[in-house]
Design a protein around this motif. Structure first.
Motif, PDB file in Angstrom:
ATOM      1  N   ARG A  52       0.783  -1.295  -0.065  1.00  0.00           N
ATOM      2  CA  ARG A  52       0.014  -0.208   0.012  1.00  0.00           C
ATOM      3  C   ARG A  52       0.755   1.494  -0.033  1.00  0.00           C
ATOM      4  NH1 ARG A  52       0.182   4.032   4.145  1.00  0.00           N
ATOM      5  NH2 ARG A  52      -1.746   5.197   4.203  1.00  0.00           N
ATOM      6  N   LEU A  55       2.549   1.566  -3.402  1.00  0.00           N
ATOM      7  CA  LEU A  55       1.768   2.156  -4.439  1.00  0.00           C
ATOM      8  C   LEU A  55       1.223   3.525  -4.309  1.00  0.00           C
ATOM      9  CD1 LEU A  55      -0.830  -0.985  -4.491  1.00  0.00           C
ATOM     10  CD2 LEU A  55       0.514   0.016  -6.462  1.00  0.00           C
ATOM     11  N   TRP A 139      -1.293   1.649 -18.137  1.00  0.00           N
ATOM     12  CA  TRP A 139      -0.247   0.650 -17.612  1.00  0.00           C
ATOM     13  C   TRP A 139       0.090  -0.143 -18.879  1.00  0.00           C
ATOM     14  CZ3 TRP A 139       0.098   2.331 -13.070  1.00  0.00           C
ATOM     15  CH2 TRP A 139      -0.987   2.903 -12.452  1.00  0.00           C
ATOM     16  N   THR A 144      -0.639  -6.401 -18.019  1.00  0.00           N
ATOM     17  CA  THR A 144      -1.671  -6.279 -17.346  1.00  0.00           C
ATOM     18  C   THR A 144      -2.685  -7.101 -17.896  1.00  0.00           C
ATOM     19  OG1 THR A 144      -0.954  -4.060 -17.022  1.00  0.00           O
ATOM     20  CG2 THR A 144      -3.242  -4.487 -16.642  1.00  0.00           C
ATOM     21  N   ASP A 338      -9.542  -0.714  -5.493  1.00  0.00           N
ATOM     22  CA  ASP A 338      -9.055  -1.299  -6.662  1.00  0.00           C
ATOM     23  C   ASP A 338      -8.641  -2.683  -6.395  1.00  0.00           C
ATOM     24  OD1 ASP A 338      -8.933  -2.030  -9.298  1.00  0.00           O
ATOM     25  OD2 ASP A 338      -8.018   0.086  -9.979  1.00  0.00           O
ATOM     26  N   THR A 342      -4.828  -3.653  -8.306  1.00  0.00           N
ATOM     27  CA  THR A 342      -3.479  -3.660  -7.315  1.00  0.00           C
ATOM     28  C   THR A 342      -3.362  -5.139  -6.752  1.00  0.00           C
ATOM     29  OG1 THR A 342      -5.246  -3.210  -5.651  1.00  0.00           O
ATOM     30  CG2 THR A 342      -4.308  -1.424  -6.815  1.00  0.00           C
ATOM     31  N   ASN A 343      -4.333  -6.095  -6.978  1.00  0.00           N
ATOM     32  CA  ASN A 343      -3.864  -7.328  -6.292  1.00  0.00           C
ATOM     33  C   ASN A 343      -2.470  -7.886  -6.635  1.00  0.00           C
ATOM     34  OD1 ASN A 343      -4.879  -9.327  -4.398  1.00  0.00           O
ATOM     35  ND2 ASN A 343      -4.431 -10.669  -6.288  1.00  0.00           N
ATOM     36  N   GLN A 345       0.177  -6.514  -6.409  1.00  0.00           N
ATOM     37  CA  GLN A 345       0.966  -6.194  -5.621  1.00  0.00           C
ATOM     38  C   GLN A 345       0.591  -6.467  -4.129  1.00  0.00           C
ATOM     39  OE1 GLN A 345      -0.169  -3.712  -7.987  1.00  0.00           O
ATOM     40  NE2 GLN A 345       1.419  -4.510  -9.197  1.00  0.00           N
ATOM     41  N   LEU A 346      -0.627  -6.290  -3.950  1.00  0.00           N
ATOM     42  CA  LEU A 346      -1.271  -6.711  -2.734  1.00  0.00           C
ATOM     43  C   LEU A 346      -1.320  -8.152  -2.153  1.00  0.00           C
ATOM     44  CD1 LEU A 346      -4.283  -3.993  -2.729  1.00  0.00           C
ATOM     45  CD2 LEU A 346      -2.115  -3.734  -1.591  1.00  0.00           C
TER      46      LEU A 346
END
Length: 367
Positions: A52, A55, A139, A144, A338, A342-343, A345-346
């Motif tokens: 988080r 980002l 992106w 992506t 989102d 962003t998953n 990264q998360l």
């Protein structure tokens, strides 16, 4: 007006200072976040907390330097998966999509895992993806599209993904350019022979806004194109105003969410045309408070720890109250803004796939 850091030589100085500050900040946070009480949200693990912060730092950098990823308008490494879509007949675009200043333009898009061939679309399911980025950030389309296709394939099985690169907001490409591009891409998919009922429009954040605008336009422009079979909007940006950054800062969860208020100011003011707007244009730009009737079922997702939550939930309730609409609202309790985009990264895989399963069940069920 672009910030001082957006041009050289100041940009080079900013990059150096930003890099030093960010490395120091993340190093310090990596120590603090070992301890659960110091994390932005106690329910988050260490990786989510750091991701988080990374980002949010990235959004700060993009905003300060006004970086916009260039659209891919030729095949390149995408090969046969790339398509440059020619705008359809101008009669398909009527007010408020018809504009003297902003005219339809070719749209670059990337298929994954493989394209639907001309004349072979019958029975083929297609998910059209419009990624978020506050209308100003884009992106890398190949990676992506691959990531999103991987998510979708677990739940929508045979569906192919078309990642649409709409024009980013800038001088000469503000509203209604992205919606024109969405309409151009949707017309293209139908031209391949794909049944509209086999098309799912999918958008996250600003991309969700574009999906809702396209649905509204199709619904209120009878005879132009048939409606798609379903739609998914993830953390859709439904309250777009010239003071978007201030709106965000005042929202619940803004202190723990991953967005950056000046990014929203940049995006909103780059996207919204100058001068007076017609009621129809206003509803397309900022759908909160402007519910509409649609025959297309819509899955609406929001993260319980995102600053957009209250606005998204209110919009979902407004749409549900319209007689005949089929709306499904899904909250992922502890996720930020989102989750879909962003998953990567998360790594909140459980929450994402629970939401996707709910979306699949809803969109494949009968009214």
């Amino acid at each position: 007006m672009a910030p001082l850091w957006a041009s050289q030589p100041f940009k080079g100085v900013y990059i150096l200072l930003f890099s030093l500050k960010t490395v120091a900040s993340l190093s310090l946070l990596s120590v603090f976040y070992v301890f659960k009480p110091f994390r932005p949200v106690p329910e988050w693990n260490f990786k989510v907390s750091i991701a988080r912060s990374v980002l949010r730092a990235a959004f700060r950098y993009f905003t300060s330097t006004r970086y916009q990823h260039p659209r891919q308008l030729e095949a390149g490494k995408s090969g046969e998966r790339f398509v440059l879509i020619t705008p359809p007949d101008p009669t398909l675009f009527s007010a408020p999509l018809a504009s003297a200043e902003i005219t339809p333009a070719p749209v670059g898009a990337v298929w994954h895992p493989a394209p639907v061939q001309q004349g072979q679309g019958n029975g083929q399911k297609v998910i059209m993806q419009f990624a978020g980025g506050a209308f100003v950030l884009g992106w890398e389309p190949n990676e992506t599209a691959k990531t999103l296709s991987g998510y979708f394939s677990e739940h929508f099985k045979t569906a192919k993904v078309l990642y649409v690169q709409y024009r980013l907001a800038a001088p000469g490409t503000y509203f209604p350019a992205p919606i024109q591009d969405a309409l151009t891409a949707y017309n293209y998919v139908l031209s391949l022979g794909v049944n509209p009922k086999d098309v799912i429009l999918c958008g996250d954040s600003a991309g969700g806004n574009i999906v809702l605008a396209l649905l509204r336009y199709l619904q209120t422009s009878p005879g132009k194109l048939h409606l798609p079979g379903g739609a998914m909007v993830w953390s859709p940006w439904v309250h777009v105003t010239p003071h978007a950054g201030e709106d965000y800062t005042k929202s619940r969860n803004s202190d723990v969410d991953l967005l950056y208020a000046p990014l929203l100011d940049w995006g909103a003011n780059a996207y919204i045309p100058k001068g007076d707007l017609t009621p129809e244009a206003q509803a397309l730009i900022s759908p909160l408070g402007h519910p509409f009737k649609t025959e297309t079922p819509i899955f609406v997702h929001a993260g319980g720890r995102e600053a957009f939550f209250d606005a998204v939930h209110s919009f979902s309730e407004e749409m549900t109250a319209v007689e005949g609409n089929r709306i499904k609202f899904h909250e992922s309790k502890f996720t930020p803004h989102d989750l879909l985009l962003t998953n990567a990264q998360l790594s909140l895989d459980t929450e994402l796939h629970e939401a996707l399963k709910d979306a699949q069940t809803f969109l494949e069920s009968k009214a």
